[in-house]
Design a protein around this motif. Structure first.
Motif, PDB file in Angstrom:
ATOM      1  N   TYR A 199       0.734  -1.227  -0.027  1.00  0.00           N
ATOM      2  CA  TYR A 199       0.172   0.126   0.110  1.00  0.00           C
ATOM      3  C   TYR A 199       0.862   1.155   0.074  1.00  0.00           C
ATOM      4  N   ASP A 200       0.955   1.971  -1.160  1.00  0.00           N
ATOM      5  CA  ASP A 200       1.922   2.982  -1.389  1.00  0.00           C
ATOM      6  C   ASP A 200       1.332   4.225  -0.511  1.00  0.00           C
ATOM      7  N   GLN A 201      -0.069   4.276  -0.539  1.00  0.00           N
ATOM      8  CA  GLN A 201      -0.460   5.514   0.437  1.00  0.00           C
ATOM      9  C   GLN A 201      -0.090   5.498   1.936  1.00  0.00           C
ATOM     10  N   TYR A 202       0.210   4.201   2.282  1.00  0.00           N
ATOM     11  CA  TYR A 202       0.595   4.154   3.744  1.00  0.00           C
ATOM     12  C   TYR A 202       1.903   3.477   3.802  1.00  0.00           C
ATOM     13  N   GLY A 203       2.847   4.347   3.052  1.00  0.00           N
ATOM     14  CA  GLY A 203       4.282   4.203   3.356  1.00  0.00           C
ATOM     15  C   GLY A 203       4.729   2.908   2.703  1.00  0.00           C
ATOM     16  N   GLY A 204       4.187   2.224   1.824  1.00  0.00           N
ATOM     17  CA  GLY A 204       4.616   0.944   1.417  1.00  0.00           C
ATOM     18  C   GLY A 204       4.433  -0.144   2.325  1.00  0.00           C
ATOM     19  N   ALA A 205       3.315   0.076   3.333  1.00  0.00           N
ATOM     20  CA  ALA A 205       2.981  -1.158   4.077  1.00  0.00           C
ATOM     21  C   ALA A 205       2.667  -2.355   3.526  1.00  0.00           C
ATOM     22  N   ARG A 206       2.850  -3.354   3.883  1.00  0.00           N
ATOM     23  CA  ARG A 206       2.638  -4.615   3.292  1.00  0.00           C
ATOM     24  C   ARG A 206       1.661  -5.533   3.849  1.00  0.00           C
TER      25      ARG A 206
END
Lengths: 504, 609
Positions: free
Chosen positions: B184-191
């Motif tokens: 999730y790019d919008q969450y800083g690259g959270a996976r």
């Protein structure tokens, strides 16, 4: 309407064809045991399709074929099969399904010597339930062996003694309109004895029986798969608990008219059931649990009146039954206890039953009535949906317009009150106690051989309207289209017969 | 009345006769045999490894659930089949049989059958696919009659997949996938990592497998025994093994890195859901001694090959080995060999299990990798052989174990002298699969059957089987028709005969006389030579592992010298191995050296003429 609660399933009962002994006067339907001494008023031996033959030095042999049956063709007026509509355990039989018994018996009788005779008979009764080939198109049939036993007896003077052994339905008088045996009705494999004594004023009969069953249910029978000795898996009977049942019945008849044409009778009946402890394998296939032993008892009484022979009310009778069953016996011999107590037994369960059966015969019309009240409590600590009381009252009247044409009407009302809220409609704040009720009104055009409520064969054209209250409708599952119907129709034809079929 | 008397008399006679006949047949046909010591010196033996299900079908009555099309199915081999082929085995010249595990195995799991025998369910019942206890006794007895010993396969590390971890506490085995695998790019690259969770075979957790729900962890996950009698996947037997506490319950080793993680190697379940037994418990150790000695006491077999040794604590092996030796010695069975499988190329690790009273020997995997794979298959320098040999004293036990294996004089044999050497087995691809030149195979066999150690030949090697990795390397033997005329069969047969004839080839010490760093066209490329001496008798063996070049035991052309030997100058050495090389005799030079030339992929066994 099917039962909402998981009522112990009743075996499809065969009909009682004669409220003893009144019915035998009405119709020669019962092939009875040899006459008892001076008991001239005893049941009459039917002149059945008996084929006598000399077997050995005077021993007489008879083959007798008998049958009970009812077959119906009925529609619900919506193009579907009309099905019984009931909310009580034993509803009106007006709309019940087809059923038949074929009974074969071979009787042997020694010549009378010094006023005594020996007799014996072997009885086999095959029963067929509903799914007849011509309706289902399937060349198969649900059938059961309702009787398979042999009886040996001696009659001499005033005493008649007999012994029997085998698989047998074993019962007394019924409530015909409800197809229900309210006092004694057992189906076991076992044996018993009967002693009857005749007196000037009446007749005494004592019957004792002991039998077992081992139902095909994990409660009594569990077959588990185990690794084979070498390969694969084998079936092993892991749990095998026989239910041991003992019953006794004493009946005294008091004759108010010569040869018992009118009389009273008082019967007392008792029953005891016992199940031993067993070990049951749990569904995980590994762990086990102990199934505790259980037992129960039942006691009841019957008071009856009859009038037979000739006269204005000849063929009339009335029977009142009262029965109390406790613990395991409250569920019946085919019942699997539910709503058990903390020890997982049925201790604490009870059933109180009061029933009435009667027939009023006149030359112009007949009136049959049947009713019962039943209060059933499970062994659980709380009163729940599984606990209930129920009642039904039914009456059928036929006018004997001609000797063979008997139009009639039947009306019945049945209601059940549960001890706890109905699961589907209960609410935490306001639990809803459903009280399902059904009223049935039937119009019957009957044809039979004689003007009698018990004349058979009988052909009936029947229309029945079953009127359900909202609770009764809710006892159908939401997916069942019948849930939407406050009136269910039944239009059909039914034939019913019996002859030579009374091996109880 | 007379007839009645006669009838009574006849009845009495009949009863007596019945009793008599019954008594006659009431002989202890099922009694365990007397314990005997069949082995004089384990180094005399040549082991022949048989995968029972694949060797020969001798009894159609135990053919159950066969699927010959499936390499992982049951194929019908049994103990009677081995008995029927003892003539073949004897003709080959091998002297000991190592057979698949005897106990009752899981029938099948996940569509794969337990034909191999390494999924224990009942440690003390025979595998019905193979026969019953009487048949096993017969196999041992018939083998002994021919001087052939029998070695049983032992598993103590695990049971089959007989339970699962109820991680979500719902009482049934589940397998599911967690996460989406998205970033999730919008969450800083959270996976949202994609994780497969299987309750049959969860990844190793050093704390023990934990249950967990949507609210988090909920303590150690209970284990649930499975009950699938059709597949013989039912709780283990004897019943003491149905104790939850007898298992480590930490999940499966996380491959491949987990194999280098000692804790996982010892405590984790084996891949395939094989549940790890808590062999650190003293009661488990004692039960294992009981169930495994039971097999010997019931049959009079002669040794144990032990599976998955490195996955069990050292302490277990010390107790187990000592216990087995003691029990069997007390019963009259001496010189009982226990060699273990440490499926690992780490020579020091292998050797570790031969010390401190543990095992008599191990399956010499480092030797397989460094000698047969590197040198004979891949043409590596024979110097590797010397290097490995030189490490032996340090890595392996140098002193015999109390009550362990002994020589003909009753002197203990140290593990360094009894390592089980092999080219391949049921767990690795066959020699010819990786190097499909039969001459290379024969050269390797030449070395195997003449060098130091107890050689082990995998069934079918003599028939040039060339299957790849498991299960392709577990071919049915019967298509070979047990042919005894093949070149490789004859090759092995001759070597075995020579080994039998010349005691130094079996019991002699091992002195490497020549190895080489060279692998190309040099004078000695591919040469390995060694001398073995026993009771004053010596044998010189020279093998040329080179694929294409005749080489010799000399480096004179490279500025080096010849090969010194212990034979006196002038001694004529003759090659007793019959081959097509006309060059059969060699004379020891005045300087005590001898130059032996050997054709590529061949060898010579030289004895004093």
């Amino acid at each position: 309407m099917e039962e909402v609660a998981a009522e112990p399933e009743q075996p499809e009962p065969a009909p009682v064809v004669q409220p003893e002994p009144a019915a035998v006067v009405v119709e020669p339907v019962v092939v009875e045991r040899p006459p008892l001494g001076r008991d001239a008023a005893g049941p009459v031996v039917a002149e059945a399709e008996a084929e006598a033959a000399v077997v050995d030095e005077g021993i007489r042999s008879e083959f007798i074929f008998g049958s009970y049956g009812r077959v119906r063709a009925a529609t619900d007026l919506q193009g579907s099969t009309a099905r019984p509509v009931n909310v009580v355990t034993y509803g009106s039989r007006i709309d019940e399904v087809s059923y038949a018994e074929l009974e074969f018996r071979q009787r042997f009788l020694t010549p009378e010597r010094n006023t005594s005779t020996f007799h014996s008979e072997v009885v086999a009764t095959l029963a067929f339930l509903d799914d007849f080939f011509h309706y289902t198109g399937r060349f198969e049939q649900s059938l059961a062996m309702r009787n398979l036993y042999a009886e040996l007896g001696w009659a001499g003077g005033l005493v008649d003694v007999s012994l029997w052994g085998g698989s047998r339905m074993y019962r007394g008088d019924d409530v015909y309109l409800l197809d229900f045996w309210p006092l004694d009705n057992l189906n076991t494999v076992g044996g018993g004895t009967r002693v009857a004594m005749g007196q000037d004023f009446g007749r005494t009969e004592i019957k004792v029986h002991a039998g077992v069953n081992r139902l095909v249910d994990p409660y009594q029978l569990q077959v588990v798969r185990v690794p084979g000795i070498e390969f694969g898996a084998d079936d092993v009977v892991f749990l095998d608990r026989q239910r041991f049942i003992v019953s006794g019945r004493a009946e005294q008849q008091l004759w108010l008219a010569p040869q018992g044409r009118t009389g009273l009778k008082l019967a007392v009946y008792g029953e005891s059931q016992h199940l031993p402890e067993g070990t049951q394998r749990l569904a995980d296939g590994v762990n086990e649990r102990t199934v505790p032993e259980d037992d129960g008892w039942l006691i009841g009484t019957q008071l009856g009146f009859w009038t037979a022979g000739e006269g204005l009310f000849a063929g009339s009778f009335a029977n009142l039954f009262v029965r109390y069953a406790s613990d395991l016996a409250a569920y019946g011999e085919f019942g699997i206890p539910y709503g058990v107590n903390l020890e997982e037994t049925s201790q604490g369960a009870s059933e109180l039953l009061v029933a009435l059966s009667g027939n009023l015969e006149t030359p112009w019309a007949g009136l049959l009535v049947g009713a019962y009240f039943k209060d059933f409590a499970t062994a659980g600590r709380e009163s729940t949906f599984r606990d209930y009381w129920e009642t039904i009252v039914a009456a059928r009247v036929h006018a004997y317009v001609t000797r063979h044409i008997h139009p009639g009407v039947e009306i019945s009302h049945q209601v059940r009150q549960h001890g706890g809220p109905f699961p589907e409609t209960e609410s935490y704040s306001s639990p809803r106690f459903e009280v399902p009720a059904v009223t049935k009104l039937s119009f019957i055009q009957a044809f039979s051989m004689e003007p009698s409520m018990y004349s058979r064969p009988q052909l009936r054209l029947i229309y029945t309207a079953s009127m359900l209250n909202e609770s009764a409708q809710r006892s159908y599952r939401p997916q069942d289209p019948r849930r939407e119907l406050d009136v269910q129709h039944y239009l059909g034809v039914m034939v019913e017969w019996w002859f030579n079929s009374a091996s109880y | 009345m007379r007839h009645m008397r006669l009838g009574l008399l006849l009845l009495a006679l009949l009863l007596f006769a019945s009793w008599s006949v019954a008594s006659c047949f009431d002989v202890p046909v099922n009694a365990p045999p007397k314990m005997t010591t069949e082995v004089e010196d384990w180094r005399d033996e040549i082991i022949y490894q048989i995968l029972v299900d694949r060797f020969e079908n001798g009894d159609k009555n135990n053919d159950y659930n066969l699927d010959l099309r499936a390499p992982t199915g049951w194929h019908g081999g049994d103990w009677q089949g081995i008995i029927d082929r003892l003539d073949y085995i004897e003709e080959l010249g091998v002297t000991a049989l190592w057979i698949s595990p005897n106990y009752k195995n899981v029938e099948q799991d996940a569509g794969i059958s337990g034909y191999h025998g390494y999924w224990p369910q009942d440690f003390v019942s025979t595998n019905p696919h193979f026969g019953d206890m009487n048949k096993l006794r017969e196999l041992v007895a018939e083998s002994h009659k021919r001087g052939i010993k029998v070695i049983f396969d032992v598993v103590v590390n695990h049971i089959g997949q007989l339970f699962y971890y109820d991680i979500n506490l719902n009482g049934r085995p589940d397998e599911h996938v967690e996460g989406s695998g998205l970033v999730y790019d919008q969450y800083g690259g959270a996976r949202s990592d994609l994780v497969r969770v299987t309750e049959w075979d969860p990844d190793f957790d050093p704390r023990g497998i934990h249950s967990r729900t949507s609210l988090g962890e909920a303590g150690i996950a209970p284990i649930r025994w499975v009950y699938m009698p059709e597949d013989n996947r039912v709780p283990p037997m004897p019943k003491v093994f149905q104790n939850d506490d007898w298992y480590n319950r930490k999940g499966r080793v996380v491959t491949p890195w987990g194999w280098n993680h000692r804790e996982q190697v010892v405590l984790a379940d084996f891949p395939g859901g094989l549940k790890d037994i808590k062999t650190s418990l003293p009661e488990v150790q004692q039960e294992m001694i009981r169930v495994w000695t039971h097999w010997i006491l019931e049959t009079n077999a002669d040794g144990f090959r032990i599976d998955t040794v490195k996955h069990v604590e050292d302490e277990f092996w010390k107790v187990f080995a000592a216990g087995v030796r003691k029990e069997l010695k007390a019963a009259g069975k001496n010189n009982f060999l226990m060699f273990g499988e440490i499926f690992d190329g780490d020579d020091a690790l292998l050797g570790h299990y031969t010390k401190d009273g543990m095992l008599d020997s191990v399956f010499y995997f480092s030797h397989k990798y460094q000698v047969f794979d590197d040198v004979f298959k891949r043409g590596g320098a024979t110097k590797k052989i010397e290097d490995l040999y030189n490490a032996r004293q340090a890595n392996y036990g140098t002193t015999p174990h109390p009550n362990g294996i002994v020589d003909a004089n009753g002197q203990g044999i140290a593990p360094t002298r009894a390592l089980v050497t092999f080219l391949d087995n049921h767990d690795v691809a066959r020699f010819l699969y990786e190097f499909n030149q039969v001459e290379g195979l024969r050269a390797a066999l030449f070395y195997l059957l003449t060098a130091d150690g107890i050689p082990c030949i995998y069934y079918g090697t003599e028939q040039d089987f060339e299957g790849g990795n498991d299960p392709a390397n577990r071919e049915d033997m019967w298509p070979s028709q047990f042919d005894t005329s093949g070149t490789t069969f004859k090759h092995v047969q001759q070597l075995n005969q020579l080994r039998k004839k010349y005691a130094p080839l079996r019991r002699g010490n091992f002195q490497l006389r020549w190895t080489s760093e060279r692998t190309a066209t040099e004078q000695d490329a591919g040469i390995v030579a060694f001398e073995r001496s026993y009771n004053g008798e010596s044998v010189l063996v020279v093998v040329n592992a080179h694929a294409s070049k005749t080489s010799e035991t000399s480096a004179t052309s490279l500025g080096g010298g010849g090969m010194p030997v212990s034979f006196a100058p002038g001694t004529v050495l003759v090659n007793v191995f019959q081959d097509d090389d006309a060059n059969k005799e060699f004379v020891v030079a005045a300087d005590g050296t001898v130059t032996v030339s050997v054709k590529p992929r061949s060898g010579k066994i030289l004895v004093k003429k």
